[in-house]
Design an enzyme around this catalytic site. Sequence first.
Site, PDB file in Angstrom:
ATOM      1  N   ASP A 344       0.844  -1.185   0.000  1.00  0.00           N
ATOM      2  CA  ASP A 344       0.000   0.000   0.000  1.00  0.00           C
ATOM      3  C   ASP A 344       0.889   1.248   0.000  1.00  0.00           C
ATOM      4  OD1 ASP A 344      -2.727   1.142   0.395  1.00  0.00           O
ATOM      5  OD2 ASP A 344      -1.791   1.948   2.205  1.00  0.00           O
ATOM      6  N   GLU A 373       1.523   0.211  -4.956  1.00  0.00           N
ATOM      7  CA  GLU A 373       1.046   1.489  -5.470  1.00  0.00           C
ATOM      8  C   GLU A 373       2.261   2.404  -5.597  1.00  0.00           C
ATOM      9  OE1 GLU A 373      -3.368   2.375  -3.910  1.00  0.00           O
ATOM     10  OE2 GLU A 373      -1.899   2.364  -2.300  1.00  0.00           O
TER      11      GLU A 373
END
Length: 658
Positions: A344, A373
Amino acid sequence: MKLKNLSFLVLIALASCGSPTASYNEYPEYTGSDLGVTYAPAQSFFRTWSPAAEEVQLAIYDAPLQTEPVASYSMQPDVQGTWVYTVTEDLIGKYYTFQIKQDGKWYDPAPGIWAKAVGVNGERAAIIDWSATNPEGWDADSRPVMNAFTDAVIYEVHMRDFTVSPTSGSHYPGKFLGLSERGTHSPEGLSTGLDHLLDLGITHVQILPSYDYGSIDETRLADNKYNWGYDPKNYNVPEGGYSTDPYNPVSRILEMKTMIRQLHQAGIRVIMDVVYNHTFVNEGSHLYLQSPGYFYRIKDDGTWGNGSGCGNETASERAMMRRYMVESVKYWVNEYHIDGFRFDLMGIHDIETMNAVRAALDEIDPSISIHGEGWAAGPCLIPEETQALKKNAPELRNIAVFSDDIRDALRGNWAEGNLGGFLTGNGCEEIVKFGVVGATAHPQIDFAQLAHSSAAYAASPSCVINYVSCHDDPCVVDKLLAINPDFTNEELQRMAKLAQTVVFTAQGVPFIYAGEEVLRDKKGVHNSFQSPDSVNEINWSNKAIYADYYAYIRNLIALRKAHPAFRMGNAGDVAKAVSFLPVQANLVAYTLNGTLANDTWSNIFVAYNGNTHDVTVDLPEGGWTAACYDGSIYPDGKGCYSKQITIPQVSAVVLFHK
Ligand code: CA
């Protein structure tokens, strides 16, 4: 107190006159592997790391929510900033915390960040019998075979979304055990649960945060509260809310392992979503209570870095935070047999740490995947050139990043509700082409026309994740309805089929949000992180209602899996094999040289029509057979086309030569 630690405290005191960040660099790194508790019936040995602490108390409890300990001990300073204590009695079934005093202040007790088992709500670490945590056959468990990451089909799933609806037929709604249950079906008699995943043909499940998170009160599960789980509390322990008994510390561990075992036996790998970039709370977090300040980026004036948009950002560039992340992923692999990680807000971490994670996993098994990400949610307190951002992806070794390029090119910008993309006839052809080549370098792409990038960033197609929806923001149906609330269901299906066809024919690693294969929606809610089940749950009756749509997605996945031309592993091969054709607006067409990829199809013609009218294009020489035409897949081919083909509005075609 040993002289070694004393002199270190003097150093800290001196350094604290200057920048706290500078003094953190002087904190020693503990290089051993026995942090937390080492249990034996005769004695339990405790070690915790807190270099700037003046005192550390170990407390023992009989119960996970007990406020008064049954015993407490002053820990002794030891090597490399650690504190130790040995309790010479049998502590099985007990709970413990560490509590530090620093700068004259006693902080709250906490289980320590190396806790591997906890009681309800994760406030106390638990001492358990680890042999009870292994499901039957665990020793024989092995990772399903994966030859290349581009062979993966990733299915992103939240425990509650997947089985909490009564239409799932699950006996364990919203639990770890629900994800691996066999023999469940919808009211219409169609398979759900793991049987559904096998029918669909995905290869990996990516589970939304399943470590212990803080937003759900595990003592009130009957309230049926929902959260995505991006609020970490204990990084090395499963979430109690997904177990059948959060009061029993063994339950969550055994049941998560059982889920993984069942998925592995079905040939499916498990990717874990990890959120080391921030914690649920700031000063009260277990990272903070371990060693105040050290694990976060905090400015000299005391204000917290907030690259996560959640109030804090962790400091992966510091030795013990880096070590912690590396050791934590290794732990999930070794203890839980996790097969991959999704980071994340990976852009908050530094490149060196991410490459250290890669190197550590390579030592165990190079086929363990890493993707993340390639962005942060705000400015970070480290130099941009050191951040694991998408634009710095060439410096990441064998770590994939999400392509927000292909996602937004297809459906429209995530931040601008009513602005469409290729699916709604709003152009973006060049970015779709960039998606087709898996964000690798290609001589026919004009990089100046990209929106979120200015250059190729994937060293190979295995370094990019292609998708049109994930849990974040609207799913594709809701995004399209935000663009035009008057779209009919038939129009939505055409656009969604086109979107997934681009994703599954593009080079790279395809990724699908759970339930999109049955045309799920989220009732128009975009940021559904704490929306009720009624918004987030998958209604499995959709599988019968949208049977044609489901069959298309299922056959599309099978088509990709049957043809290596869509799964090339090398950027140079992609540049050679993909040749874009000059066509009209809102259309992308290309040929794909199958011979180069050892495909049974020697040449492939692919076209995506984003226009709301049919278009006719010239075909390259020879006779062609359709594998995909006007919203249907024909695995064995259908029809014969030469010279020209008419591509129906809002649809894709795939043609081939044998
Ligand atoms: Ca929890």
